[in-house]
Design an enzyme around this catalytic site. Structure first.
Site, mmCIF file in Angstrom:
data_model
loop_
_atom_site.group_PDB
_atom_site.id
_atom_site.type_symbol
_atom_site.label_atom_id
_atom_site.label_comp_id
_atom_site.label_asym_id
_atom_site.label_seq_id
_atom_site.Cartn_x
_atom_site.Cartn_y
_atom_site.Cartn_z
ATOM 1 C CD GLU A 115 -0.420 0.788 4.338
ATOM 2 O OE1 GLU A 115 -1.654 0.746 4.249
ATOM 3 O OE2 GLU A 115 0.294 -0.224 4.364
ATOM 4 C CG HIS A 127 -0.041 -3.817 5.125
ATOM 5 N ND1 HIS A 127 -0.892 -3.440 4.125
ATOM 6 C CD2 HIS A 127 0.333 -5.082 4.805
ATOM 7 C CE1 HIS A 127 -1.042 -4.425 3.262
ATOM 8 N NE2 HIS A 127 -0.315 -5.437 3.632
ATOM 9 C CB SER A 128 2.037 1.627 8.558
ATOM 10 O OG SER A 128 1.718 2.645 7.612
ATOM 11 C CG HIS A 160 -2.041 -0.980 1.122
ATOM 12 N ND1 HIS A 160 -2.578 -1.609 2.212
ATOM 13 C CD2 HIS A 160 -2.732 -1.434 0.034
ATOM 14 C CE1 HIS A 160 -3.548 -2.422 1.811
ATOM 15 N NE2 HIS A 160 -3.672 -2.323 0.491
ATOM 16 N NE ARG A 180 -6.367 0.238 0.500
ATOM 17 C CZ ARG A 180 -6.342 -0.362 1.702
ATOM 18 N NH1 ARG A 180 -5.848 0.259 2.746
ATOM 19 N NH2 ARG A 180 -6.803 -1.586 1.851
ATOM 20 C CD GLU A 210 -2.063 -2.838 8.972
ATOM 21 O OE1 GLU A 210 -1.568 -1.695 8.883
ATOM 22 O OE2 GLU A 210 -2.780 -3.342 8.081
#
Lengths: 94, 309
Positions: free
Chosen positions: B72, B196-197, B69, B127, B270
């Site tokens: 991020e 991810h974040s 994404h 994203r 995340e």
């Protein structure tokens, strides 16, 4: 490039399933151009949504009129982006 | 930067700067690091992975990817830091040395190059991929809903304008297809970690069903050890659990597919934060985030080494 002046990120706290559903309905209103950073999932789990300046008033009135509590997580998205850009360009300059 | 020692890990970088960094790292560590192109993005950018290997042929391997994404940014920045850490610690840190003496590590830092370039040029909040959808004015597919695992089930959108648009069919996105082909061709990947974040979570399958994964108990225990190691540095608290329990139903996700391929140790991270800055995490937090995440990664990689299957 896209400009985010006045955009805010709201942290919405849905107290029950009905409120989660209401926030999900907001997601379908494409004219509001909401950008969910954390999707509505279940009561008690925070929902983060970036709201363009033009939709801010409508969204806040909707949430307040339905008793859905929220806080402002980011007051102005553009100011954070400008800071990020300044940091990157100062490094590149150096 | 003239070398990976003068590269500034405490600021965000463009795609070109990250690709240049990769070339510097490989040139400085020819015995350990190499760069492999696994495909081209929709807009024609090369998709690179770094391979860290001390020899052998098609050894059991660990896959780590960041930036699927594109907005991020702390994840790509952490991926750069991980790459440097691996070259610094091999031969110094006994855990990493043991891992690399028996296994290979593959690291894909910019998993969505088109999206990442777009966050620098046009829309920092982008994203998805940048593929065009016939019949729609909207662009892009969520590359974490495009995998052939529960594809099409609830937990993704069929609306091309949605940020969780799954795509017309599984693996429609070349950025996803390239990894699928690599994983299937390699055939000996034992752990797959997609980063991810934000939200500070460590997740394992499944996302598309509430059925527990056959290895749920082991994955849960390993997650607990990993988040404990992570918190030991700065006290950053992570929650852990299956995707569907910890956050929400998500279909077509990366680690559901890798798990379905028999890669038992399939995890999604995340990273920071829990929601003060979200995707706009200040650059001052890049290095601490990468440092604490590295401790969790080491825990998972060491467990994989010590539990061959």
């Amino acid at each position: 490039t896209e400009d985010f002046v006045g955009h805010q990120v709201l942290r919405v706290s849905a107290a029950n399933e009905a409120q989660v559903q209401m926030v999900k309905e907001l997601e379908d209103l494409e004219h509001l151009q909401l950008d969910f950073w954390r999707d509505p999932s279940r009561p008690g789990t925070p929902i983060d949504v970036r709201v363009p300046f033009s939709s801010l008033q409508a969204v806040k009135i909707f949430l307040e009129s339905h008793g859905i509590s929220y806080t402002i997580m980011i007051e102005d998205v553009q100011s954070l982006l400008d800071k990020e850009k300044r940091q990157m360009s100062s490094f590149q300059a150096r | 930067a003239q070398s990976t020692d003068t590269f500034n890990y405490a600021t965000y970088h463009t795609l070109e700067e990250i690709y240049n960094f990769m070339d510097l790292l490989v040139a400085e560590n020819p015995q350990l690091a190499s760069k492999i192109q696994i495909g081209n993005s929709y807009e024609g950018r090369p998709i690179y992975i770094l391979k860290f290997s001390t020899g052998g042929d098609n050894r059991p391997a660990i896959w780590i990817d960041t930036g699927i994404h594109s907005r991020e940014w702390v994840t790509q920045a952490s991926g750069v830091w991980f790459a440097k850490k691996i070259t610094q610690d091999y031969g110094q840190d006994p855990t990493l040395t043991a891992i690399l003496d028996s296994m290979d590590i593959f690291l894909e830092i910019v998993t969505n190059p088109d999206g990442f370039a777009f966050t620098h040029s046009s829309n920092r909040m982008w994203r998805k991929t940048r593929s065009k959808t016939a019949g729609s004015i909207c662009v892009g597919v969520d590359p974490n809903r495009n995998w052939d695992a529960g594809f099409g089930k609830p937990g993704a959108s069929s609306n091309p304008c949605s940020d969780t648009y799954r795509g017309k069919f599984a693996n429609s996105e070349v950025e996803v297809r390239s990894i699928v082909d690599f994983v299937k061709t390699h055939g000996n990947i034992k752990a797959f970690i997609s980063i991810h974040s934000y939200s500070q979570l460590l997740l394992y399958p499944y996302g598309y069903t509430s059925q527990p994964a056959p290895d749920e108990e082991e994955l849960d225990q390993l997650s607990k050890s990993a988040v404990t190691a992570l918190a030991s540095l700065y006290g950053t608290k992570f929650k852990y659990g299956s995707i569907i329990k910890a956050i929400y139903q998500a279909s077509g996700s990366t680690v559901d597919w890798t798990y379905s391929q028999g890669i038992k140790y399939s995890f999604t991270f995340e990273l920071r934060d829990t929601g003060r800055y979200g995707f706009l995490l200040p650059a001052s937090q890049i290095i601490p985030t990468a440092q604490e995440t590295w401790l969790a990664l080491l825990t998972i990689m060491e467990h994989t080494l010590n539990h061959p299957y």
